[in-house]
Design a protein around this motif. Structure first.
Motif, PDB file in Angstrom:
ATOM      1  N   ALA A  90      36.962  32.842  45.909  1.00 55.76           N
ATOM      2  CA  ALA A  90      38.369  32.872  45.481  1.00 55.76           C
ATOM      3  C   ALA A  90      39.026  34.237  45.696  1.00 55.76           C
ATOM      4  O   ALA A  90      40.175  34.312  46.125  1.00 55.76           O
ATOM      5  N   SER A  91      38.307  35.325  45.400  1.00 58.65           N
ATOM      6  CA  SER A  91      38.929  36.643  45.555  1.00 58.65           C
ATOM      7  C   SER A  91      39.149  36.969  47.037  1.00 58.65           C
ATOM      8  O   SER A  91      40.179  37.539  47.394  1.00 58.65           O
ATOM      9  N   ARG A 112      39.630  34.709  49.389  1.00 58.45           N
ATOM     10  CA  ARG A 112      40.704  33.807  49.820  1.00 58.45           C
ATOM     11  C   ARG A 112      42.057  34.382  49.460  1.00 58.45           C
ATOM     12  O   ARG A 112      42.969  34.426  50.283  1.00 58.45           O
ATOM     13  N   GLN A 113      42.197  34.872  48.244  1.00 64.02           N
ATOM     14  CA  GLN A 113      43.465  35.471  47.808  1.00 64.02           C
ATOM     15  C   GLN A 113      43.758  36.755  48.578  1.00 64.02           C
ATOM     16  O   GLN A 113      44.896  37.002  48.970  1.00 64.02           O
ATOM     17  N   ARG A 114      42.721  37.553  48.835  1.00 62.93           N
ATOM     18  CA  ARG A 114      42.900  38.787  49.603  1.00 62.93           C
ATOM     19  C   ARG A 114      43.401  38.476  51.012  1.00 62.93           C
ATOM     20  O   ARG A 114      44.358  39.070  51.494  1.00 62.93           O
ATOM     21  N   LEU A 116      44.838  35.717  52.131  1.00 63.82           N
ATOM     22  CA  LEU A 116      46.176  35.125  52.061  1.00 63.82           C
ATOM     23  C   LEU A 116      47.234  36.223  51.948  1.00 63.82           C
ATOM     24  O   LEU A 116      48.229  36.208  52.668  1.00 63.82           O
ATOM     25  N   ALA A 117      47.001  37.162  51.044  1.00 66.67           N
ATOM     26  CA  ALA A 117      47.970  38.248  50.839  1.00 66.67           C
ATOM     27  C   ALA A 117      48.038  39.161  52.062  1.00 66.67           C
ATOM     28  O   ALA A 117      49.127  39.573  52.483  1.00 66.67           O
ATOM     29  N   LYS A 138      49.801  37.206  55.108  1.00 67.38           N
ATOM     30  CA  LYS A 138      51.087  36.552  54.851  1.00 67.38           C
ATOM     31  C   LYS A 138      52.196  37.042  55.774  1.00 67.38           C
ATOM     32  O   LYS A 138      52.897  36.247  56.410  1.00 67.38           O
ATOM     33  N   GLY A 164      48.521  28.357  50.393  1.00 64.43           N
ATOM     34  CA  GLY A 164      47.206  28.436  49.760  1.00 64.43           C
ATOM     35  C   GLY A 164      47.077  27.280  48.809  1.00 64.43           C
ATOM     36  O   GLY A 164      47.985  27.026  48.017  1.00 64.43           O
ATOM     37  N   ASP A 206      45.501  27.097  46.305  1.00 60.68           N
ATOM     38  CA  ASP A 206      45.535  27.576  44.926  1.00 60.68           C
ATOM     39  C   ASP A 206      46.945  27.443  44.355  1.00 60.68           C
ATOM     40  O   ASP A 206      47.123  27.313  43.155  1.00 60.68           O
ATOM     41  N   GLN A 207      47.948  27.492  45.231  1.00 61.89           N
ATOM     42  CA  GLN A 207      49.334  27.390  44.786  1.00 61.89           C
ATOM     43  C   GLN A 207      49.620  25.982  44.269  1.00 61.89           C
ATOM     44  O   GLN A 207      50.227  25.797  43.241  1.00 61.89           O
ATOM     45  N   TYR A 258      45.000  28.162  53.435  1.00 62.08           N
ATOM     46  CA  TYR A 258      43.730  28.715  52.960  1.00 62.08           C
ATOM     47  C   TYR A 258      43.309  27.898  51.744  1.00 62.08           C
ATOM     48  O   TYR A 258      44.086  27.740  50.799  1.00 62.08           O
TER      49      TYR A 258
END
Length: 147
Positions: A71-72, A74-76, A78-79, A82, A94, A96-97, A111
């Motif tokens: 998860a971390s 994936r968020q990294r 994505l950010a 972007k 994502g 997660d959204q 993602y």
């Protein structure tokens, strides 16, 4: 937005190999679903390879679902990616959204995690249908996560 990226030769060779196979297949063609794997050494820019491949796939009119179970990371990613996807005119999402982003055809790169994909298939099966993924390519960050 100015982004200066000088890809490493390993990154370019990997992306070109995958791009060749994507170009060889047409939407709905069974050849599109063949499995291709690449192993990239530590520190050789796997996140960038994945992003470049996803952007190429999106520009070819297909969708890319990028499976990253951590998860971390994936968020990294994505950010970090972007603005690059945005500058290329590619809608990025994502899972997660919101889970529906996996099926959102306007979202060209998504993602997601294996749990997101499993949930999508489970919901579709409960409704007696299969998810519409005929124009999607799955890019897996760590193949170990599939085992």
């Amino acid at each position: 937005l100015k982004i200066y990226l000088q890809p490493h030769h390993t990154q370019m060779i990997t992306v070109m190999l995958f791009a060749f196979l994507v170009c060889a297949a047409k939407k709905g063609d069974q050849r599109m679903y063949k499995t291709v794997m690449a192993e990239v050494g530590t520190g050789e820019g796997k996140s960038w390879i994945i992003a470049m491949l996803a952007a190429f796939v999106a520009k070819k009119g297909l969708r890319a679902h990028v499976l990253v179970d951590n998860a971390s990371l994936r968020q990294r990613d994505l950010a970090m990616m972007k603005d690059i996807f945005s500058s290329l005119g590619i809608k990025l999402g994502g899972a997660d959204q919101r889970k529906a982003v996996l099926l959102d055809r306007s979202c060209r790169v998504v993602y997601c995690s294996s749990l997101d994909l499993n949930s999508m298939f489970y919901e579709a099966t409960k409704q007696g249908r299969s998810p519409e993924l005929d124009d999607a390519i799955l890019i897996v960050d760590e193949c170990d996560s599939l085992i």
